[in-house]
Every structure is written in structure tokens, then in C-alpha cells.
Design a protein around this motif. Structure first.
Motif, mmCIF file in Angstrom:
data_model
loop_
_atom_site.group_PDB
_atom_site.id
_atom_site.type_symbol
_atom_site.label_atom_id
_atom_site.label_comp_id
_atom_site.label_asym_id
_atom_site.label_seq_id
_atom_site.Cartn_x
_atom_site.Cartn_y
_atom_site.Cartn_z
ATOM 1 N N ASN A 58 0.782 -1.300 -0.023
ATOM 2 C CA ASN A 58 0.138 0.079 0.047
ATOM 3 C C ASN A 58 0.810 1.384 0.007
ATOM 4 O OD1 ASN A 58 -2.951 -0.621 -0.020
ATOM 5 N ND2 ASN A 58 -1.894 -2.089 1.473
ATOM 6 N N LEU A 59 2.206 1.120 -0.125
ATOM 7 C CA LEU A 59 2.946 2.294 -0.240
ATOM 8 C C LEU A 59 3.316 2.621 -1.636
ATOM 9 C CD1 LEU A 59 5.751 1.293 2.301
ATOM 10 C CD2 LEU A 59 3.860 2.609 2.766
ATOM 11 N N PRO A 60 3.605 3.752 -1.957
ATOM 12 C CA PRO A 60 3.878 4.073 -3.381
ATOM 13 C C PRO A 60 4.968 3.357 -3.873
ATOM 14 C CG PRO A 60 3.595 6.167 -2.235
ATOM 15 C CD PRO A 60 3.517 5.027 -1.336
ATOM 16 N N GLY A 61 5.083 3.045 -5.163
ATOM 17 C CA GLY A 61 6.025 2.298 -5.843
ATOM 18 C C GLY A 61 7.286 2.844 -5.420
ATOM 19 N N ARG A 62 7.525 4.083 -5.706
ATOM 20 C CA ARG A 62 9.019 4.772 -5.301
ATOM 21 C C ARG A 62 9.314 4.543 -3.946
ATOM 22 N NH1 ARG A 62 5.241 8.697 -5.071
ATOM 23 N NH2 ARG A 62 5.476 10.141 -3.014
ATOM 24 N N GLN B 84 9.550 8.121 8.268
ATOM 25 C CA GLN B 84 8.036 8.055 8.218
ATOM 26 C C GLN B 84 7.350 8.511 7.003
ATOM 27 O OE1 GLN B 84 7.080 10.726 11.505
ATOM 28 N NE2 GLN B 84 8.829 10.091 12.533
ATOM 29 N N LEU B 85 6.323 8.175 6.519
ATOM 30 C CA LEU B 85 5.648 8.161 5.352
ATOM 31 C C LEU B 85 4.284 8.256 5.528
ATOM 32 C CD1 LEU B 85 6.982 4.710 4.287
ATOM 33 C CD2 LEU B 85 7.247 6.747 2.636
ATOM 34 N N THR B 86 3.916 9.629 5.035
ATOM 35 C CA THR B 86 2.291 9.936 5.067
ATOM 36 C C THR B 86 1.369 9.731 3.862
ATOM 37 O OG1 THR B 86 2.772 12.152 4.715
ATOM 38 C CG2 THR B 86 2.799 11.266 7.021
ATOM 39 N N ARG B 87 2.071 9.318 2.730
ATOM 40 C CA ARG B 87 1.459 9.276 1.435
ATOM 41 C C ARG B 87 1.450 7.826 1.213
ATOM 42 N NH1 ARG B 87 4.576 14.385 -1.284
ATOM 43 N NH2 ARG B 87 3.013 15.849 -0.512
ATOM 44 N N PHE B 88 0.416 7.234 1.277
ATOM 45 C CA PHE B 88 0.258 5.807 0.762
ATOM 46 C C PHE B 88 -1.380 5.550 0.832
ATOM 47 C CE2 PHE B 88 0.402 6.276 5.347
ATOM 48 C CZ PHE B 88 -0.687 5.853 5.758
ATOM 49 N N ASP B 89 -1.833 4.476 0.367
ATOM 50 C CA ASP B 89 -3.180 4.128 0.272
ATOM 51 C C ASP B 89 -3.741 3.703 1.306
ATOM 52 O OD1 ASP B 89 -5.698 3.150 -0.536
ATOM 53 O OD2 ASP B 89 -4.943 1.698 -2.060
ATOM 54 N N THR C 57 -8.334 -1.725 4.804
ATOM 55 C CA THR C 57 -8.605 -3.031 4.109
ATOM 56 C C THR C 57 -7.915 -4.270 4.282
ATOM 57 O OG1 THR C 57 -10.312 -1.606 2.644
ATOM 58 C CG2 THR C 57 -9.742 -4.050 2.182
ATOM 59 N N GLU C 58 -6.764 -4.044 3.840
ATOM 60 C CA GLU C 58 -5.605 -4.991 3.969
ATOM 61 C C GLU C 58 -5.425 -5.481 5.403
ATOM 62 O OE1 GLU C 58 -3.668 -6.920 1.882
ATOM 63 O OE2 GLU C 58 -4.518 -5.959 -0.010
ATOM 64 N N LEU C 59 -5.440 -4.522 6.380
ATOM 65 C CA LEU C 59 -5.307 -5.029 7.717
ATOM 66 C C LEU C 59 -6.540 -5.183 8.430
ATOM 67 C CD1 LEU C 59 -2.392 -2.394 8.834
ATOM 68 C CD2 LEU C 59 -2.128 -4.914 8.049
ATOM 69 N N ASP C 60 -7.564 -5.156 7.674
ATOM 70 C CA ASP C 60 -9.008 -5.422 8.315
ATOM 71 C C ASP C 60 -9.204 -4.626 9.679
ATOM 72 O OD1 ASP C 60 -11.482 -6.488 8.491
ATOM 73 O OD2 ASP C 60 -10.741 -8.183 9.742
#
Length: 176
Positions: free
Chosen positions: A65-69, A117-122, A128-131
Motif C-alpha cells: 500500500n506504499l507508493p511504488g517509489r 516516516q511516510l504519510t503518502r500511501f493508500d 482493508t488489507e489490515l482489516d
């Protein structure tokens, strides 16, 4: 420059993580304990965490769910930590979660670890993935691990990784 504790002065957010290093259970517990003791309005502690250790199912669900880059370098982190808030006053909860992640980050530095730290992700995909239960909103993913070789990064990231760190002067941060 004003005198800073080395825990703050030497903290930085690398992208080059050692792909073979792992976090011990004691190190992971120490990070969560530091987050638990962060200041919180009315001691609400409106944060929740999900930890994924390299190559386990939780780690994989976070990574996709992280950006590809960011996946290119984050896949080398020993642990991916999702920081989520539990709702209520969203601004207060986000602030408190930020405090918890900051405490986790300082504790990581004390243990010889690094955090990016990342704040840009889906966010929806990750929830959903982690329910995640309704009302639990992921706000940050923290990649945690030991430093790796910056020369394994793509050229653009390598230059940023090995360049000098810059911060604005304090005078620029003051409201006038």
C-alpha cells in the motif's frame, strides 16, 4: 547551534536500510513502550499500531500500500509500523499520534535504529488489507531498521541520502 541531546542531533530519516538486519522482540517492545508513554490529551492515547516484520504477512500488506517509489527502499526495512488514530477529535488524535511516533523515533535512535516516516500511501487499501475496525484511521507508516549501504539506492535517492542535512534557521520558524 544550540546544544541538543545526541538522540535528537543524530536522528535522521534514511532510505538505505540493511536488508539483513532484524529487530529483536525486545527492541520492538521498547519502541512501542516509548510510544505508549507519549503525552496525550486527557491521557486518551488515541493511537493504535500494527507491526509487520520483514516478509511476514502484515509487513507485506503494509508494503503493497506504499507508493511504488517508496516500496523500492522500504522493502529493506526490518519493520514497518502503521500508526493509526481512533477518531474522536481528529485534530487532537492526529497530534497525539504524532507525539507517539516522535517518542518511538527517539527511542529507536537510542537503540541504534533509524526511522523514516511516510504519510503518502493508500490509506483505504491499508485499512482493508489490515482489516482495521471502523473508526481506526491509518495516518503514518514508519519504516524501522538499521542503516544500510546508500550506494544500493537509485542515483536520485543516493544523492539525497549522502548529501548534507539542512534545516531552516530558528529565526525562520518564529512567527512575527
Amino acid at each position: 547551534m544550540a546544544d541538543l541531546t545526541p538522540l535528537l542531533a543524530f536522528r535522521w530519516s534514511p532510505r538505505a536500510f540493511d536488508p539483513d538486519a532484524e529487530l529483536s522482540p525486545d527492541e520492538a517492545a521498547s519502541l512501542l513502550e516509548a510510544a505508549r508513554w507519549a503525552p496525550s490529551a486527557e491521557n486518551g492515547q488515541p493511537w493504535r499500531f500494527a507491526l509487520g516484520h520483514r516478509d511476514d504477512e502484515t509487513w507485506k500488506r503494509i508494503l503493497i500500500n506504499l507508493p511504488g517509489r517508496d516500496q523500492g527502499w522500504a522493502r529493506h526495512a526490518a519493520t514497518l509500523v502503521v500508526g493509526a488514530h481512533t477518531g474522536g477529535d481528529a485534530e487532537r488524535a492526529a497530534y497525539d499520534l504524532g507525539q507517539a511516533i516522535a517518542h518511538l523515533t527517539v527511542q529507536a535512535t537510542a537503540l541504534g535504529l533509524h526511522v523514516r516516516q511516510l504519510t503518502r500511501f493508500d490509506r483505504a487499501g491499508l485499512a482493508t488489507e489490515l482489516d482495521l475496525p471502523g473508526g481506526i484511521r491509518p495516518l503514518v507508516v514508519a519504516a524501522v531498521g538499521r542503516l544500510g549501504d546508500p550506494f544500493t539506492l537509485p542515483a536520485e535517492l543516493r544523492d539525497r541520502e549522502t548529501g548534507l542535512r539542512h534545516r531552516r534557521p530558528v529565526a525562520d520558524l518564529l512567527l512575527r
